[in-house]
Design an enzyme around this catalytic site. Structure first.
Site, PDB file in Angstrom:
ATOM      1  N   HIS A 139     -48.589  61.356 -52.137  1.00  0.00           N
ATOM      2  CA  HIS A 139     -48.010  62.657 -51.798  1.00  0.00           C
ATOM      3  C   HIS A 139     -48.154  62.950 -50.320  1.00  0.00           C
ATOM      4  O   HIS A 139     -48.946  62.327 -49.618  1.00  0.00           O
ATOM      5  CB  HIS A 139     -48.649  63.801 -52.612  1.00  0.00           C
ATOM      6  CG  HIS A 139     -50.114  63.998 -52.386  1.00  0.00           C
ATOM      7  ND1 HIS A 139     -51.089  63.398 -53.147  1.00  0.00           N
ATOM      8  CD2 HIS A 139     -50.787  64.753 -51.482  1.00  0.00           C
ATOM      9  CE1 HIS A 139     -52.288  63.772 -52.724  1.00  0.00           C
ATOM     10  NE2 HIS A 139     -52.135  64.594 -51.703  1.00  0.00           N
ATOM     11  N   HIS A 169     -51.933  66.596 -44.781  1.00  0.00           N
ATOM     12  CA  HIS A 169     -52.379  65.201 -44.904  1.00  0.00           C
ATOM     13  C   HIS A 169     -51.368  64.349 -45.661  1.00  0.00           C
ATOM     14  O   HIS A 169     -50.456  64.867 -46.303  1.00  0.00           O
ATOM     15  CB  HIS A 169     -53.764  65.108 -45.565  1.00  0.00           C
ATOM     16  CG  HIS A 169     -53.827  65.507 -47.006  1.00  0.00           C
ATOM     17  ND1 HIS A 169     -54.208  66.770 -47.425  1.00  0.00           N
ATOM     18  CD2 HIS A 169     -53.564  64.810 -48.143  1.00  0.00           C
ATOM     19  CE1 HIS A 169     -54.174  66.814 -48.752  1.00  0.00           C
ATOM     20  NE2 HIS A 169     -53.784  65.648 -49.217  1.00  0.00           N
ATOM     21  N   GLU A 203     -55.715  60.725 -46.828  1.00  0.00           N
ATOM     22  CA  GLU A 203     -56.490  60.667 -48.061  1.00  0.00           C
ATOM     23  C   GLU A 203     -56.197  59.339 -48.735  1.00  0.00           C
ATOM     24  O   GLU A 203     -55.039  58.907 -48.789  1.00  0.00           O
ATOM     25  CB  GLU A 203     -56.066  61.823 -48.986  1.00  0.00           C
ATOM     26  CG  GLU A 203     -56.800  61.855 -50.319  1.00  0.00           C
ATOM     27  CD  GLU A 203     -56.348  63.009 -51.226  1.00  0.00           C
ATOM     28  OE1 GLU A 203     -55.255  63.560 -50.999  1.00  0.00           O
ATOM     29  OE2 GLU A 203     -57.098  63.327 -52.169  1.00  0.00           O
TER      30      GLU A 203
END
Lengths: 134, 134
Positions: free
Chosen positions: A7, A79, A130
């Protein structure tokens, strides 16, 4: 090593307005808000055919995205999340290359219930990254 | 209306260093640099299973990403690109919703040889959004 882009997370000041914008002006498939009190955010998913956009709105006083929104009051990309097969192996390879892992350095259970860790943006092209165990 | 996330573009000050980081520390499939003089950038693609990351390094004096890198010397996420089936219909729907199209308002041929346009970040959650005709 890295796999799919799981994502792109966009921090937003107003989840309802953000959802309406993507639903109405961009015609996207947008989910209902999902509070994640353990992570200090309320989340909405924009389901694209190949990946997801996640809107994050601060939840509670200690939200980890509060400072970001203070600096970017209109919102902004917070992010990127890449999937990895083995998060410990990925972590060790990155640390060996000089990248810093945020926090304790150990994976934690993220908002999707899977082990995650975050890498220092200064070590990753100015981008908070991440890693999520696939 | 919007379809796949075509790419996430990251502006970088040093394409060689950025490529080495993603190739070595993240184990990604990274292409060779491709100069795009008409667009003022040199591009590297990071091929993920479901989408692409594009590194952009300024090329020439009038590069459109120069000011962004002056503000973000270590690099940073520059824009997201969504695919659309009909770029004129997409543009008209966004304009009707109050979003501003950058430049003349007409699609131009982008770096992939397809019609593209960019939307004002202030109207799209602090995110520069490119639409590309699929």
């Amino acid at each position: 090593m890295i796999g799919r882009l799981n994502h792109v997370a966009i921090a937003v000041p107003d989840l309802e307005a953000a959802s309406a914008l993507y639903r109405n002006a961009l015609g996207a498939d947008v989910t209902e808000p999902q509070p994640e009190p353990a992570h200090g955010v309320t989340v909405v998913f924009v389901n694209l055919p190949n990946t997801k956009i996640e809107f994050l709105e601060p939840l509670g006083e200690d939200s980890p995205i509060r400072a970001f929104l203070d600096r970017n009051p209109g919102g902004g990309i917070h992010h990127l999340c890449y999937e990895v097969d083995d998060i410990h192996a990925a972590r060790d390879r990155l640390v060996a290359a000089g990248a810093r892992v945020l926090g304790s350095g150990e994976p934690k259970i993220g908002a999707h219930g899977k082990p995650v860790l975050f890498l220092h943006p200064k070590d990753l092209l100015g981008t908070l990254v991440e890693l999520e165990q696939a």
